[in-house]
Design a protein around this motif. Structure first.
Motif, PDB file in Angstrom:
ATOM      1  N   ALA A   1       0.810  -1.213   0.000  1.00 50.37           N
ATOM      2  CA  ALA A   1       0.000   0.000   0.000  1.00 50.37           C
ATOM      3  C   ALA A   1       0.842   1.261   0.000  1.00 50.37           C
ATOM      4  N   LEU A   2       2.093   1.169   0.452  1.00 51.08           N
ATOM      5  CA  LEU A   2       2.977   2.330   0.489  1.00 51.08           C
ATOM      6  C   LEU A   2       3.759   2.521  -0.812  1.00 51.08           C
ATOM      7  N   ALA A   3       3.802   1.497  -1.647  1.00 53.30           N
ATOM      8  CA  ALA A   3       4.670   1.506  -2.823  1.00 53.30           C
ATOM      9  C   ALA A   3       4.000   2.092  -4.056  1.00 53.30           C
ATOM     10  N   ASP A   4       4.836   2.644  -4.935  1.00 52.60           N
ATOM     11  CA  ASP A   4       4.369   3.061  -6.262  1.00 52.60           C
ATOM     12  C   ASP A   4       4.263   1.858  -7.184  1.00 52.60           C
ATOM     13  N   VAL A   5       5.223   0.943  -7.039  1.00 58.43           N
ATOM     14  CA  VAL A   5       5.290  -0.215  -7.933  1.00 58.43           C
ATOM     15  C   VAL A   5       5.894  -1.391  -7.183  1.00 58.43           C
ATOM     16  N   VAL A   6       5.406  -2.590  -7.487  1.00 55.85           N
ATOM     17  CA  VAL A   6       5.917  -3.835  -6.920  1.00 55.85           C
ATOM     18  C   VAL A   6       6.683  -4.561  -8.022  1.00 55.85           C
TER      19      VAL A   6
END
Length: 268
Positions: free
Chosen positions: A87-92
């Motif tokens: 939820a904190l990331a721009d991209v996985v």
């Protein structure tokens, strides 16, 4: 979940109660508290700065998987932190083999984090970026046909044109991040940053994490130590050739629940 470093006491499951550590008793973490505990570093005044963190799980004897998957060595609290980090990331960023083994699906929007993502200038959910040289992927899967945010594929300039065309036809965005068939980790990080993705999260697998480690682009490791022994010949969290000089990381925080340790390390 007991927070051991710094020393306070909390749990990973949501709920009500006094502020963390306020009365010295164990209490539950809210999702907001987890998001704060795992927040990405502040970017500079110009908005620059890329941060790549990895999230992995390992048993006591170093196995990153059991029967080819990480789920059997995980826990409910581990999955709760897993969801928070996403939820904190721009991209996985994830390797193609992990996509196949773990049955990856598109990241979903979560109402609990909607306001936080909006305040950070992020979309409703992180994109999934699949690292693949051969593009031997099933483009009929929901990861490619129905993601909330278009799936990215990081590959090399020498990738087969017909596979690139198939990926694009399925709706994926192909990003060239290497001169040959493979992906150059440093170039992949730069390419994602150029697309506006500066809060990066990788979930492996071991081969990809080994490549990122060898390239020196990994800033942080969130490692869950599972209180299990599996024996066998399962992979470690990072594979591939060893680095010439071991990379030193420092402990930032350590949480515990039911024998599971949730550690967070940053590269020195």
């Amino acid at each position: 979940m007991r927070r051991l470093f710094p020393v306070t006491h909390q749990t990973a499951d949501s709920g009500s109660g006094p502020a963390p550590g306020a009365d010295g008793t164990d209490r539950e973490w809210s999702l907001a508290e987890l998001a704060s505990a795992y927040a990405y570093p502040e970017r500079d005044a110009g908005g620059a700065g890329v941060w790549l963190r990895a999230n992995m799980v390992s048993t006591l004897d170093g196995a990153a998987q059991h029967d080819g998957r990480s789920q059997p060595i995980s826990s409910a609290a581990d999955m709760r932190i897993f969801g928070t980090l996403r939820a904190l990331a721009d991209v996985v960023v994830v390797g193609a083999e992990t996509v196949r083994r773990e049955g990856y699906r598109p990241a979903r929007a979560r109402a609990e984090f909607a306001a936080l993502r909006e305040a950070a200038g992020q979309g409703p959910a992180p994109a999934i970026a699949v690292v693949s040289a051969g593009l031997e992927l099933d483009f009929s899967l929901p990861l490619f046909t129905s993601p909330l945010v278009p799936t990215l594929i990081l590959t090399g300039a020498a990738a087969a044109p017909d596979r690139i065309a198939a990926a694009r036809k399925a709706g994926a965005r192909v990003v060239i991040a290497g001169e040959g068939a493979g992906v150059d980790p440093a170039r992949a990080v730069r390419a994602l940053a150029e697309l506006g993705h500066t809060r990066l999260l990788t979930e492996g697998g071991p081969r990809l994490l080994g490549q990122l480690t060898a390239a020196g682009v990994l800033d942080e490791l969130c490692l869950t130590v599972s209180p299990m022994l599996t024996a066998g010949d399962a992979q470690r969290i990072a594979g591939g050739p060893s680095v010439a000089v071991p990379h030193r990381f420092e402990l930032v925080s350590l949480l515990e629940e039911e024998g599971f340790l949730f550690s967070r390390y940053r590269q020195v």
